[in-house]
Design a protein around this motif. Sequence first.
Motif, PDB file in Angstrom:
ATOM      1  N   TYR A 194       0.829  -1.193   0.000  1.00  0.00           N
ATOM      2  CA  TYR A 194       0.000   0.000   0.000  1.00  0.00           C
ATOM      3  C   TYR A 194       0.875   1.259   0.000  1.00  0.00           C
ATOM      4  CZ  TYR A 194      -4.119   2.775   1.403  1.00  0.00           C
ATOM      5  OH  TYR A 194      -5.147   3.665   1.452  1.00  0.00           O
ATOM      6  N   CYS A 195       1.917   1.247   0.866  1.00  0.00           N
ATOM      7  CA  CYS A 195       2.792   2.409   0.973  1.00  0.00           C
ATOM      8  C   CYS A 195       3.669   2.568  -0.260  1.00  0.00           C
ATOM      9  CB  CYS A 195       3.699   2.281   2.198  1.00  0.00           C
ATOM     10  SG  CYS A 195       2.879   2.735   3.703  1.00  0.00           S
ATOM     11  N   VAL A 196       4.151   1.453  -0.795  1.00  0.00           N
ATOM     12  CA  VAL A 196       4.981   1.535  -1.991  1.00  0.00           C
ATOM     13  C   VAL A 196       4.176   2.175  -3.118  1.00  0.00           C
ATOM     14  CG1 VAL A 196       6.122   0.180  -3.776  1.00  0.00           C
ATOM     15  CG2 VAL A 196       6.516  -0.354  -1.370  1.00  0.00           C
ATOM     16  N   VAL A 197       2.923   1.764  -3.253  1.00  0.00           N
ATOM     17  CA  VAL A 197       2.075   2.331  -4.300  1.00  0.00           C
ATOM     18  C   VAL A 197       1.949   3.843  -4.109  1.00  0.00           C
ATOM     19  CG1 VAL A 197      -0.296   2.432  -5.155  1.00  0.00           C
ATOM     20  CG2 VAL A 197       0.796   0.218  -4.753  1.00  0.00           C
ATOM     21  N   LEU A 198       1.643   4.280  -2.889  1.00  0.00           N
ATOM     22  CA  LEU A 198       1.386   5.702  -2.659  1.00  0.00           C
ATOM     23  C   LEU A 198       2.646   6.558  -2.672  1.00  0.00           C
ATOM     24  CD1 LEU A 198      -1.420   5.997   0.029  1.00  0.00           C
ATOM     25  CD2 LEU A 198      -1.564   5.979  -2.441  1.00  0.00           C
ATOM     26  N   ASN A 199       3.763   6.000  -2.161  1.00  0.00           N
ATOM     27  CA  ASN A 199       4.944   6.837  -1.934  1.00  0.00           C
ATOM     28  C   ASN A 199       6.041   6.657  -2.969  1.00  0.00           C
ATOM     29  OD1 ASN A 199       4.192   8.113   0.613  1.00  0.00           O
ATOM     30  ND2 ASN A 199       4.181   6.013   1.364  1.00  0.00           N
ATOM     31  N   TYR A 235      -7.452   8.283  -4.727  1.00  0.00           N
ATOM     32  CA  TYR A 235      -8.605   8.067  -3.849  1.00  0.00           C
ATOM     33  C   TYR A 235      -8.306   7.167  -2.655  1.00  0.00           C
ATOM     34  CZ  TYR A 235     -10.783  10.062  -7.923  1.00  0.00           C
ATOM     35  OH  TYR A 235     -11.089  10.883  -8.955  1.00  0.00           O
ATOM     36  N   LEU A 236      -7.006   6.877  -2.400  1.00  0.00           N
ATOM     37  CA  LEU A 236      -6.662   6.046  -1.248  1.00  0.00           C
ATOM     38  C   LEU A 236      -6.302   6.947  -0.072  1.00  0.00           C
ATOM     39  CD1 LEU A 236      -4.424   3.376  -2.992  1.00  0.00           C
ATOM     40  CD2 LEU A 236      -6.744   3.083  -2.130  1.00  0.00           C
ATOM     41  N   PRO A 237      -6.826   6.650   1.112  1.00  0.00           N
ATOM     42  CA  PRO A 237      -6.474   7.476   2.274  1.00  0.00           C
ATOM     43  C   PRO A 237      -5.035   7.202   2.699  1.00  0.00           C
ATOM     44  CG  PRO A 237      -7.797   5.629   2.969  1.00  0.00           C
ATOM     45  CD  PRO A 237      -7.721   5.550   1.469  1.00  0.00           C
ATOM     46  N   PRO A 238      -4.352   8.171   3.326  1.00  0.00           N
ATOM     47  CA  PRO A 238      -3.020   7.901   3.860  1.00  0.00           C
ATOM     48  C   PRO A 238      -3.101   6.760   4.864  1.00  0.00           C
ATOM     49  CG  PRO A 238      -3.529  10.241   3.999  1.00  0.00           C
ATOM     50  CD  PRO A 238      -4.776   9.546   3.583  1.00  0.00           C
ATOM     51  N   ILE A 239      -1.983   6.068   5.030  1.00  0.00           N
ATOM     52  CA  ILE A 239      -1.985   4.817   5.787  1.00  0.00           C
ATOM     53  C   ILE A 239      -2.319   5.038   7.260  1.00  0.00           C
ATOM     54  CG2 ILE A 239       0.498   4.970   6.150  1.00  0.00           C
ATOM     55  CD1 ILE A 239       0.608   1.959   5.919  1.00  0.00           C
ATOM     56  N   LEU A 268      -9.050  16.367   6.099  1.00  0.00           N
ATOM     57  CA  LEU A 268     -10.026  17.000   5.219  1.00  0.00           C
ATOM     58  C   LEU A 268      -9.395  17.601   3.977  1.00  0.00           C
ATOM     59  CD1 LEU A 268     -12.204  18.593   8.000  1.00  0.00           C
ATOM     60  CD2 LEU A 268     -12.624  16.520   6.675  1.00  0.00           C
ATOM     61  N   VAL A 269      -8.084  17.348   3.793  1.00  0.00           N
ATOM     62  CA  VAL A 269      -7.423  17.901   2.607  1.00  0.00           C
ATOM     63  C   VAL A 269      -7.488  16.882   1.474  1.00  0.00           C
ATOM     64  CG1 VAL A 269      -5.255  18.797   1.700  1.00  0.00           C
ATOM     65  CG2 VAL A 269      -5.871  19.192   4.098  1.00  0.00           C
ATOM     66  N   PRO A 270      -8.191  17.205   0.376  1.00  0.00           N
ATOM     67  CA  PRO A 270      -8.364  16.208  -0.694  1.00  0.00           C
ATOM     68  C   PRO A 270      -7.034  15.746  -1.280  1.00  0.00           C
ATOM     69  CG  PRO A 270      -9.752  18.139  -1.046  1.00  0.00           C
ATOM     70  CD  PRO A 270      -8.819  18.473   0.058  1.00  0.00           C
ATOM     71  N   SER A 271      -6.012  16.619  -1.314  1.00  0.00           N
ATOM     72  CA  SER A 271      -4.781  16.233  -1.996  1.00  0.00           C
ATOM     73  C   SER A 271      -4.046  15.120  -1.270  1.00  0.00           C
ATOM     74  CB  SER A 271      -3.855  17.449  -2.134  1.00  0.00           C
ATOM     75  OG  SER A 271      -3.337  17.772  -0.870  1.00  0.00           O
ATOM     76  N   SER A 272      -4.410  14.838   0.002  1.00  0.00           N
ATOM     77  CA  SER A 272      -3.733  13.755   0.690  1.00  0.00           C
ATOM     78  C   SER A 272      -4.317  12.391   0.288  1.00  0.00           C
ATOM     79  CB  SER A 272      -3.812  13.949   2.199  1.00  0.00           C
ATOM     80  OG  SER A 272      -5.147  13.958   2.627  1.00  0.00           O
ATOM     81  N   TYR A 273      -5.388  12.387  -0.481  1.00  0.00           N
ATOM     82  CA  TYR A 273      -5.965  11.124  -0.953  1.00  0.00           C
ATOM     83  C   TYR A 273      -5.480  10.846  -2.365  1.00  0.00           C
ATOM     84  CZ  TYR A 273      -9.049  11.604   3.053  1.00  0.00           C
ATOM     85  OH  TYR A 273      -9.542  11.740   4.308  1.00  0.00           O
TER      86      TYR A 273
END
Lengths: 462, 462, 462
Positions: free
Chosen positions: C217-222, C416-420, C408-413
């Motif tokens: 999950y983290c590898v995908v996002l980061n 569309y995945l929420p931060p871990i 509540l900051v959309p750019s952190s998604y």
Amino acid sequence: MSKNSSNIMALAPAAPNKRETVCIFGTGDFGRALGHKLIQSGYPVVFGSRSSHPSSLVPKDAEVLSHVEAAQKAAIIIIAIQRQHYSFLTSLADVLRGKVLVDISNNLKINQYPESNAEYLAQLVPGARVVKAFNTVSAWALQSGTLDASRQVFVCGDDAEAKKMVMDIVRALGLTPLDKGSLLAAQEIENYPLQLFPMWKFPIFLSLGLTVFFFIYCVVLNVIYPYVYEKKDFSFFIAISIPNQVCPVLALTLLGLVYLPGVLAAIIQLCRGTKYRRFPDWLDKWMLCRKQLGLVALAFACVHVLYTLVIPIRSFVRWRIGNQIISQVLSSNKTQPLDTSKAWISDSYLALGILGFFFFVLLGITSLPSVSNSVNWREFRFVQSKLGYLTLVLCTAHTLVYGGKWFLVPSSYKWYLPPIYMLSLIVPCAVLVVKFVLIFPCLDNPLTQIRQGWERNPRYSQ
Amino acid sequence: MSKNSSNIMALAPAAPNKRETVCIFGTGDFGRALGHKLIQSGYPVVFGSRSSHPSSLVPKDAEVLSHVEAAQKAAIIIIAIQRQHYSFLTSLADVLRGKVLVDISNNLKINQYPESNAEYLAQLVPGARVVKAFNTVSAWALQSGTLDASRQVFVCGDDAEAKKMVMDIVRALGLTPLDKGSLLAAQEIENYPLQLFPMWKFPIFLSLGLTVFFFIYCVVLNVIYPYVYEKKDFSFFIAISIPNQVCPVLALTLLGLVYLPGVLAAIIQLCRGTKYRRFPDWLDKWMLCRKQLGLVALAFACVHVLYTLVIPIRSFVRWRIGNQIISQVLSSNKTQPLDTSKAWISDSYLALGILGFFFFVLLGITSLPSVSNSVNWREFRFVQSKLGYLTLVLCTAHTLVYGGKWFLVPSSYKWYLPPIYMLSLIVPCAVLVVKFVLIFPCLDNPLTQIRQGWERNPRYSQ
Amino acid sequence: MSKNSSNIMALAPAAPNKRETVCIFGTGDFGRALGHKLIQSGYPVVFGSRSSHPSSLVPKDAEVLSHVEAAQKAAIIIIAIQRQHYSFLTSLADVLRGKVLVDISNNLKINQYPESNAEYLAQLVPGARVVKAFNTVSAWALQSGTLDASRQVFVCGDDAEAKKMVMDIVRALGLTPLDKGSLLAAQEIENYPLQLFPMWKFPIFLSLGLTVFFFIYCVVLNVIYPYVYEKKDFSFFIAISIPNQVCPVLALTLLGLVYLPGVLAAIIQLCRGTKYRRFPDWLDKWMLCRKQLGLVALAFACVHVLYTLVIPIRSFVRWRIGNQIISQVLSSNKTQPLDTSKAWISDSYLALGILGFFFFVLLGITSLPSVSNSVNWREFRFVQSKLGYLTLVLCTAHTLVYGGKWFLVPSSYKWYLPPIYMLSLIVPCAVLVVKFVLIFPCLDNPLTQIRQGWERNPRYSQ
């Protein structure tokens, strides 16, 4: 008279709701503490003392009588007197005949007298049955109640019945007696409380010696060398920078030395083709102090971790980083791009070090007595062998990645001396290479067979 | 009838391959757990219950009968019922005559009733032999098998034979019985599981009080003072900066308080010229909670270490360091040379702190029960006294070097109040100075003699 | 003949100052180690061996005879031979009649044979009294003396007298016997030393599974996301940045899972209105491995702390901070004022994390066997429940403050995945909310009553 009373005590069963009286000669610290504890456990206690007016510190429920009167009242007499005052007991020989005398004395030095105190007592009062016990328990521990049942009380004596009576008292006090055999064992039992970490001597002296050597080595390379060639005063490196080089080197070397004897033993067994021959003495001793070696290595690793983590707080480091940034501003006037390979190396060796340290601490925790007592043999071997080698691999990799790129750079060999971390790699790398070779089936299979009892040149089979 | 059956049980030896039946009154959590464990250890178990249809949770191999029938089958009856339901036992007085009744009950509050539950039971059923046991073991611990043999089970009772029968059961369950004497001890045994860290109360309340005091002191100096005089909002210091001043101060002060009573005791013994007089009560109590004081001090030291190590990650610190560098660039436009003496001071106090913390953690590890049980008295004293003083010296030096240069600077005394680290030095410095004086032979020799039993004005000799 | 000698041994009391002879069949590692230990404790030992010339490793004070001769000398025979060689014992049936045979064997695999080794031995030599013992103790532990009295030796057998004789030997060796009942228990006892952390399997596999999931999950996002959209190579995040996101998430989730079953159990008890019905099996198992779950969570928390503390040493972080300062100098040419709210947030989540970690480590220390054995039930519950929930609250607050502003900051998604860290809050927040609801008197009072034995629809009362 005394003979009769003694027999009566020994033969007549105690009344159902009373324990047998115990007599204690001497009202010193230990005598009082033991008396107190015995009374708590329901034993009637009578003290034998020269003085007729007892000290105010003697437990209230105990009687204080003359030595003769006190001795007549009990079948067991605890001699809470120092050895040099034993001689007066010869005058009580009649009263003490057939009694169980419990010698609880300790000396001030190892092997202070030719024979043990208990054997001396047995010579002085030949008619009595002497049992050595309680000398490994302190008055303070008895009083403060910090003992639990895992505390073993060593007991020895020539008379099995007398020993049993004493061991029953030990159990009644909530402690665990451990029979060490005949009165010949008394010398060993008396030396036991005078020992000061005997198993730790070799690991600690070894590590102190290595520490001094590596410390001087580092001072030469990091303080004297720059002073000679660049006239720079880096003497303050002695406080943190150099210890932080010495600690990891010692941790890794000692960890390698923990696993080296196992590898050597495997080679010896493979060469001999049997496990039924003793290892050389030095190897046996080495193997017995592996746990201590490992814990000393862990201590150095812990200090290394602390020294590393305070790096960013150091005044010197803050000055250096600030200066780097300022020079960059003044010289180039722009930011630099990220050097990904440098980031990879820095992050890798930190991550390897953290994981290695984590498993190292796990190993340390499982060597706590209460933890290692609660795992079975297979689990203990799994942790100490599998996790131990994993730790060794991770820590070696940590050092390799840290120093990697400098191995082939001539400028890192000041005065033709290699940097210290290269020295630290010798032992662990040797262990890992040999261990790797031993894993091959052509060597592993015969080794497994030998360890299960197979012999290449069988002498006899069971 | 019951009388006979009881006698038969008590006299007829058990068949060689069977243990004696044990009866349990009550099928609650503890009764079931104990029954289960007894069955595992080979005891036939019979439950006595009001209800004829037993709960599905009762162990399968156990019989469930009426109270009368169950009691007739066994010589030992474990009363696993709450005290308020004991009264029905009076109706069974005939059946219970001569039986061993084991009271395992606990209360909800300390000294809830005038007499202990076991004594109340003995009054209700005067013909029975009441033994108090098992109340310190929980049903959960019995079930989950987390108990090892170092767990002591307190046993008390007026009948030695009955007590022995119960202690044999305790041993068969793999636990260690500890005889606490007659039934009078039942009150104490019943209060034991209701205690909440009694030895920790004083150290924790003391440290809480000191924490509040020093916290307010720091808030005044570090938050209110700059707000009043410079209108700066440093309220966020409350989260890390101030706790990181309070923690080391408390750690050092409490560590000093660990060694203060020993020094006081030495002075008292020197003045009195004997060790055979009791210390004042407050000193005795203080000495008994030294271990706890030390562990609380260690906890504060650990938190201090963590607070210190996160310093470079703090947003405020990054801002401050960045600003320093930027101002330097803007003002001087060149790098600064290294201030070697500043580097020396910074590195020294960090190194002293790390070594002090390392030995402090070693002290903490040796106070783990399983570790302190596996060292002898000499080793324990070596660690707690020699290593302890080394820790105290290192930590005091850490604080002295840290604050050293500011002692004589008037600006560090805001509102005429000294900085907090000066306050923390009072106790440890006092201890170290007195200890240093006591090491001189003219004081050390008489003290050693006194501790070996010598008296300046002897009252009596043994 | 043998029959007679056996009876003589069993009936004639041992001479007062001698213990009974013990015979050991087999001179392998364990036989020798046990023989050595028995001799130390004063037992005469005789080895039975096929070979007439004994190995040099056999203890000196022991006799080595043929099997028949050796067996005739003792009432207790310890069979230190592997199961596959048992068959020759049938030929000794006459000599062995009435003797106590102690089976100490282990297998290589769990349930390797249909019946246990001890039962197989009992079938082979029907006239002997077979006792299973000592198989959980290793030869190495016997030799090195690392065992203390808290080490339990499991004993089982069908003959109570034979079992008692063996248990006396166990006690004489300073160990604690634990009676496990009839010979049917031998299978379980033989499987015990072959287990490899059975209670740890579920927590470790669960955490491994979660680790893999969160890592990907983290590898995908980061790593993959910035590579796809910004063509930046952050692959080195795999070494530290991503593990340092995965570890705290796992620590918090697992800590939540430790307290979830307790909350579920309370809900079930409230719904059922009784505590006298079994929980579902999965809940029972879950509750039994809470300690292990908690310790795994603590391990992840420790690694998280180390990963966090090395942040300022990382090459990447130094580059980033240096670049920030340089850009600031180049762009604005002046220092920035302190952002107090940012300092507050940064300091708060660090402080909360440090306190949470501190209490977490306290919890871990109290779960050491020797520590948990020295506290009473009320103290244990106070630590594990009160301090445990405090830890959970602190760690949850740490995560909430850390991530707070980004919820509540959309750019952190990204994608569309929420931060871990948001995922990590699900379990602990659920537990805390339900626990908070359960504290209200309208729910707490009936729950307390139910736990004290009250039933909404009583079936029966005791």
